[in-house]
Design an enzyme around this catalytic site. Structure first.
Site, PDB file in Angstrom:
ATOM      1  N   ILE A   1      29.228  46.200  33.828  1.00 15.14           N
ATOM      2  CA  ILE A   1      30.603  45.690  33.912  1.00 15.14           C
ATOM      3  C   ILE A   1      30.689  44.305  33.268  1.00 15.14           C
ATOM      4  O   ILE A   1      31.596  44.034  32.475  1.00 15.14           O
ATOM      5  CB  ILE A   1      31.072  45.669  35.389  1.00 15.14           C
ATOM      6  CG1 ILE A   1      31.182  47.113  35.897  1.00 15.14           C
ATOM      7  CG2 ILE A   1      32.404  44.935  35.522  1.00 15.14           C
ATOM      8  CD1 ILE A   1      31.540  47.261  37.351  1.00 15.14           C
TER       9      ILE A   1
ATOM     10  N   ALA B   1      34.982  41.400  42.134  1.00 13.15           N
ATOM     11  CA  ALA B   1      35.201  42.852  42.183  1.00 13.15           C
ATOM     12  C   ALA B   1      33.837  43.532  42.264  1.00 13.15           C
ATOM     13  O   ALA B   1      33.676  44.669  41.823  1.00 13.15           O
ATOM     14  CB  ALA B   1      35.960  43.320  40.950  1.00 13.15           C
ATOM     15  N   SER B   2      32.833  42.814  42.817  1.00 11.41           N
ATOM     16  CA  SER B   2      31.492  43.412  42.863  1.00 11.41           C
ATOM     17  C   SER B   2      31.199  43.972  44.254  1.00 11.41           C
ATOM     18  O   SER B   2      31.417  45.164  44.495  1.00 11.41           O
ATOM     19  CB  SER B   2      30.424  42.401  42.430  1.00 11.41           C
ATOM     20  OG  SER B   2      30.380  41.284  43.288  1.00 11.41           O
TER      21      SER B   2
ATOM     22  N   GLY C   1      37.616  50.508  40.473  1.00 18.50           N
ATOM     23  CA  GLY C   1      37.165  51.657  39.683  1.00 18.50           C
ATOM     24  C   GLY C   1      38.047  52.876  39.863  1.00 18.50           C
ATOM     25  O   GLY C   1      37.728  53.954  39.369  1.00 18.50           O
TER      26      GLY C   1
ATOM     27  N   HIS D   1      39.864  47.649  47.161  1.00 14.98           N
ATOM     28  CA  HIS D   1      38.666  48.233  46.524  1.00 14.98           C
ATOM     29  C   HIS D   1      39.058  49.343  45.540  1.00 14.98           C
ATOM     30  O   HIS D   1      38.530  50.463  45.606  1.00 14.98           O
ATOM     31  CB  HIS D   1      37.707  48.774  47.593  1.00 14.98           C
ATOM     32  CG  HIS D   1      36.286  48.842  47.099  1.00 14.98           C
ATOM     33  ND1 HIS D   1      35.207  48.643  47.925  1.00 14.98           N
ATOM     34  CD2 HIS D   1      35.771  49.081  45.866  1.00 14.98           C
ATOM     35  CE1 HIS D   1      34.089  48.774  47.214  1.00 14.98           C
ATOM     36  NE2 HIS D   1      34.413  49.029  45.964  1.00 14.98           N
TER      37      HIS D   1
ATOM     38  N   ASP E   1      38.754  42.228  45.263  1.00 13.92           N
ATOM     39  CA  ASP E   1      38.912  43.686  45.368  1.00 13.92           C
ATOM     40  C   ASP E   1      37.976  44.265  46.424  1.00 13.92           C
ATOM     41  O   ASP E   1      38.114  45.410  46.816  1.00 13.92           O
ATOM     42  CB  ASP E   1      38.621  44.332  43.998  1.00 13.92           C
ATOM     43  CG  ASP E   1      38.929  45.819  43.967  1.00 13.92           C
ATOM     44  OD1 ASP E   1      40.020  46.208  44.452  1.00 13.92           O
ATOM     45  OD2 ASP E   1      38.098  46.601  43.481  1.00 13.92           O
TER      46      ASP E   1
ATOM     47  N   ASP F   1      22.704  35.596  34.463  1.00 17.89           N
ATOM     48  CA  ASP F   1      22.119  36.787  35.076  1.00 17.89           C
ATOM     49  C   ASP F   1      20.676  36.447  35.448  1.00 17.89           C
ATOM     50  O   ASP F   1      20.003  35.716  34.712  1.00 17.89           O
ATOM     51  CB  ASP F   1      22.145  37.971  34.094  1.00 17.89           C
ATOM     52  CG  ASP F   1      21.975  39.300  34.804  1.00 17.89           C
ATOM     53  OD1 ASP F   1      22.903  40.126  34.744  1.00 17.89           O
ATOM     54  OD2 ASP F   1      20.906  39.526  35.432  1.00 17.89           O
TER      55      ASP F   1
ATOM     56  N   GLU G   1      35.556  46.457  55.262  1.00 19.49           N
ATOM     57  CA  GLU G   1      36.721  47.153  54.710  1.00 19.49           C
ATOM     58  C   GLU G   1      37.128  48.273  55.667  1.00 19.49           C
ATOM     59  O   GLU G   1      36.256  48.880  56.301  1.00 19.49           O
ATOM     60  CB  GLU G   1      36.378  47.734  53.326  1.00 19.49           C
ATOM     61  CG  GLU G   1      36.035  46.630  52.330  1.00 19.49           C
ATOM     62  CD  GLU G   1      35.700  47.146  50.922  1.00 19.49           C
ATOM     63  OE1 GLU G   1      35.690  48.379  50.719  1.00 19.49           O
ATOM     64  OE2 GLU G   1      35.448  46.299  50.044  1.00 19.49           O
TER      65      GLU G   1
HETATM   66  N1  LIG Z   1      35.413  47.124  42.650  1.00 15.24           N
HETATM   67  C1  LIG Z   1      35.041  48.340  42.360  1.00 15.24           C
HETATM   68  O1  LIG Z   1      35.770  49.305  42.576  1.00 15.24           O
HETATM   69  C2  LIG Z   1      33.703  48.540  41.719  1.00 15.24           C
HETATM   70  C3  LIG Z   1      33.510  49.635  40.854  1.00 15.24           C
HETATM   71  C4  LIG Z   1      32.273  49.767  40.209  1.00 15.24           C
HETATM   72  C5  LIG Z   1      31.250  48.869  40.472  1.00 15.24           C
HETATM   73  N2  LIG Z   1      31.457  47.844  41.352  1.00 15.24           N
HETATM   74  C6  LIG Z   1      30.393  46.871  41.628  1.00 15.24           C
HETATM   75  O2  LIG Z   1      30.287  45.980  40.523  1.00 15.24           O
HETATM   76  C7  LIG Z   1      28.972  45.420  40.493  1.00 15.24           C
HETATM   77  C8  LIG Z   1      28.431  45.434  39.074  1.00 15.24           C
HETATM   78  O3  LIG Z   1      28.309  46.786  38.622  1.00 15.24           O
HETATM   79  P1  LIG Z   1      27.460  47.123  37.310  1.00 15.24           P
HETATM   80  O4  LIG Z   1      27.604  48.585  37.065  1.00 15.24           O
HETATM   81  O5  LIG Z   1      27.792  46.162  36.235  1.00 15.24           O
HETATM   82  O6  LIG Z   1      25.994  46.812  37.856  1.00 15.24           O
HETATM   83  P2  LIG Z   1      24.670  46.528  37.009  1.00 15.24           P
HETATM   84  O7  LIG Z   1      23.563  46.887  37.890  1.00 15.24           O
HETATM   85  O8  LIG Z   1      24.792  47.171  35.666  1.00 15.24           O
HETATM   86  O9  LIG Z   1      24.702  44.938  36.775  1.00 15.24           O
HETATM   87  C9  LIG Z   1      24.470  43.992  37.780  1.00 15.24           C
HETATM   88  C10 LIG Z   1      23.867  42.764  37.117  1.00 15.24           C
HETATM   89  O10 LIG Z   1      23.830  41.700  38.070  1.00 15.24           O
HETATM   90  C11 LIG Z   1      22.610  40.995  37.888  1.00 15.24           C
HETATM   91  N3  LIG Z   1      22.352  40.255  39.118  1.00 15.24           N
HETATM   92  C12 LIG Z   1      22.013  40.746  40.334  1.00 15.24           C
HETATM   93  N4  LIG Z   1      21.952  39.748  41.231  1.00 15.24           N
HETATM   94  C13 LIG Z   1      22.275  38.612  40.570  1.00 15.24           C
HETATM   95  C14 LIG Z   1      22.417  37.268  40.975  1.00 15.24           C
HETATM   96  N5  LIG Z   1      22.236  36.892  42.240  1.00 15.24           N
HETATM   97  N6  LIG Z   1      22.739  36.341  40.042  1.00 15.24           N
HETATM   98  C15 LIG Z   1      22.941  36.721  38.739  1.00 15.24           C
HETATM   99  N7  LIG Z   1      22.833  37.986  38.312  1.00 15.24           N
HETATM  100  C16 LIG Z   1      22.522  38.921  39.222  1.00 15.24           C
HETATM  101  C17 LIG Z   1      21.602  42.079  37.573  1.00 15.24           C
HETATM  102  O11 LIG Z   1      20.448  41.556  36.944  1.00 15.24           O
HETATM  103  C18 LIG Z   1      22.439  42.969  36.645  1.00 15.24           C
HETATM  104  O12 LIG Z   1      22.329  42.584  35.292  1.00 15.24           O
HETATM  105  C19 LIG Z   1      28.130  46.249  41.477  1.00 15.24           C
HETATM  106  O13 LIG Z   1      27.974  45.505  42.668  1.00 15.24           O
HETATM  107  C20 LIG Z   1      28.991  47.455  41.726  1.00 15.24           C
HETATM  108  O14 LIG Z   1      28.776  48.022  43.000  1.00 15.24           O
HETATM  109  C21 LIG Z   1      32.666  47.658  41.963  1.00 15.24           C
END
Ligand SMILES: NC(=O)c1ccc[n+]([C@@H]2O[C@H](COP(=O)([O-])OP(=O)(O)OC[C@H]3O[C@@H](n4cnc5c(N)ncnc54)[C@H](O)[C@@H]3O)[C@@H](O)[C@H]2O)c1
Length: 400
Positions: A151, A227-228, A284, A281, A253, A170, A258
């Protein structure tokens, strides 16, 4: 194969599976544990979303089930340890809603910069307050992305196209996209960003990692988006920084707690603040993401059945063999003990079979080896291997 798809899975999944010759039955809702136990005998592939819970009792009854497709992101509703022990492959769609999240975040950056939440609330209350005070363009502003994964990187590309300057931090080594700049530390990012957007994953170490100290290090009048995962942010600290004016706007989000059920009250310390966007939430949750999920998971089930591919399975060892164009393929899921590969190859050598490709992966207590050979192998040899104590299952495939 006989396929059962529950919970209104997108029609593209039906099309994909039927095109591969499977017989698909659809049901709109989820089934209870007892209903699943009654329904699943005879079903070979099962598709669910988040409301169907697959327990050891359900798996015990589903004697012909070979794979489960979770047509969603999460897999908490499935007992993955039990599924793996029975050799049932489980697939999901972890990245199919990436674009949807990114578009929501882009919309929020602009909405916060223009103070739209306040403006629309006033208009609904009958107040005409035409003013440019506190409203900004996003062009030339600095977006700080924390977590530069699927993302984070896609957000980076879209934000640059809007004219934002992108910096990111990151914990892993990530290649910078476009003109984005990697920051050496989170603190360096916080000191430079006009908007901080969190896109970290849900590893346990991230619980509460963004709190009072991090908000203090953000620039005065900057904006904050999460939104994580809800658990990464201290919402009480965020509220204090919004009330003091240090944070000029925020969009959330995801929340530490929740509501479980549609219609339950949403409780949060962030309710009732100006220039704060709260969404349930839904980052996605778009029709396009549903279609993408339908296509992706159905494709994973189809390749598992046709070629023995366990690529991106969340419970079995992941092997992605190339398409089988000639000869025979043996896919062998077994208990991960020393000597299995030698045993498989000894059976093949005794048959005079010429091995042209062999792909192996292990995960926990299981190993999975896919072997492509030029010549057919006798049923007797296959039966011998099947009766080995370490065998979970052995399947053979011919070219489509
Ligand atoms: N809001 C929503 O509806 C929704 C939908 C999809 C995903 N998400 C969430 O979004 C987030 C990101 O998804 P993604 O697919 O990009 O995940 P991903 O695993 O591809 O990327 C996560 C990144 O965060 C980095 N990271 C982890 N901890 C860290 C920290 N403390 N400091 C800096 N970097 C750090 C990791 O190295 C990785 O590169 C996830 O938590 C996922 O659950 C939310």
């Amino acid at each position: 194969m006989k396929v059962l798809l529950l919970e209104n899975i997108h029609p593209v999944a039906v099309e994909t599976l039927e095109a591969r010759g499977h017989e698909v039955e659809l049901r709109a809702g989820s089934l209870s544990e007892d209903e699943l136990i009654e329904t699943l005998p005879g079903v070979e592939l099962l598709g669910i979303r988040s409301n169907t819970h697959l327990t050891p009792r359900v798996f015990e009854a589903a004697t012909e089930l070979t794979a489960v497709g979770c047509f969603c992101i999460g897999t908490n509703q499935v007992d993955l340890v039990d599924a793996a022990a029975r050799g049932i492959a489980v697939f999901n769609a972890p990245y199919s809603n990436t674009r949807s999240v990114v578009e929501l975040v882009i919309g929020e950056i602009i909405a916060l910069a223009r103070r739209l939440p306040e403006k629309t609330a006033k208009m609904h209350a009958g107040v005409w307050d035409k003013s440019a005070a506190g409203s900004h363009e996003v062009r030339g502003r600095t977006l700080g992305i924390v977590g530069y994964g699927n993302i984070g990187t896609q957000l980076s590309n879209l934000a640059e196209a809007l004219g934002l300057r992108v910096i990111f931090y990151d914990t892993a080594d990530r290649l910078a996209h476009g003109n984005a700049r990697r920051m050496p530390s989170l603190d360096a990012l916080l000191a430079a960003a006009d908007v901080v957007s969190l896109h970290v994953d849900g590893r346990p170490g991230n619980a509460g990692f963004f709190g009072d100290e991090q908000f203090q290090k953000m620039k005065p009048r900057s904006m904050f988006i999460n939104a994580s995962r809800g658990m990464v942010v201290d919402d009480v600290a965020l509220r204090a920084h919004i009330e003091s004016g240090h944070i000029s706007g925020a969009a959330l989000d995801v929340f530490p707690v929740e509501p479980k059920v549609q219609g339950d009250e949403f409780e949060s310390v962030l309710r009732g603040l100006d220039n704060v966007i709260l969404t349930p939430h839904v980052g996605g949750s778009t029709q396009e993401a549903q279609e993408e999920i339908g296509w992706f998971v159905a494709g994973k089930l189809a390749s598992f059945v046709a070629e023995g591919s366990t690529a991106l399975s969340v419970d079995l060892p992941a092997v992605q063999p190339p398409p089988l164009t000639e000869g025979i393929r043996l896919a062998y899921l077994h208990v991960n003990v020393p000597g299995v590969l030698a045993e498989v190859n000894a059976y093949l050598a005794a048959e005079g079979a010429n091995v042209v490709g062999q792909y192996l992966a292990t995960r926990g207590e299981q190993g999975y080896v896919v072997t492509d050979a030029t010549d057919s192998i006798s049923d007797a040899a296959l039966d011998k291997l099947r009766s080995s104590p370490q065998t979970i299952w052995l399947r053979s495939y011919s070219p489509a």
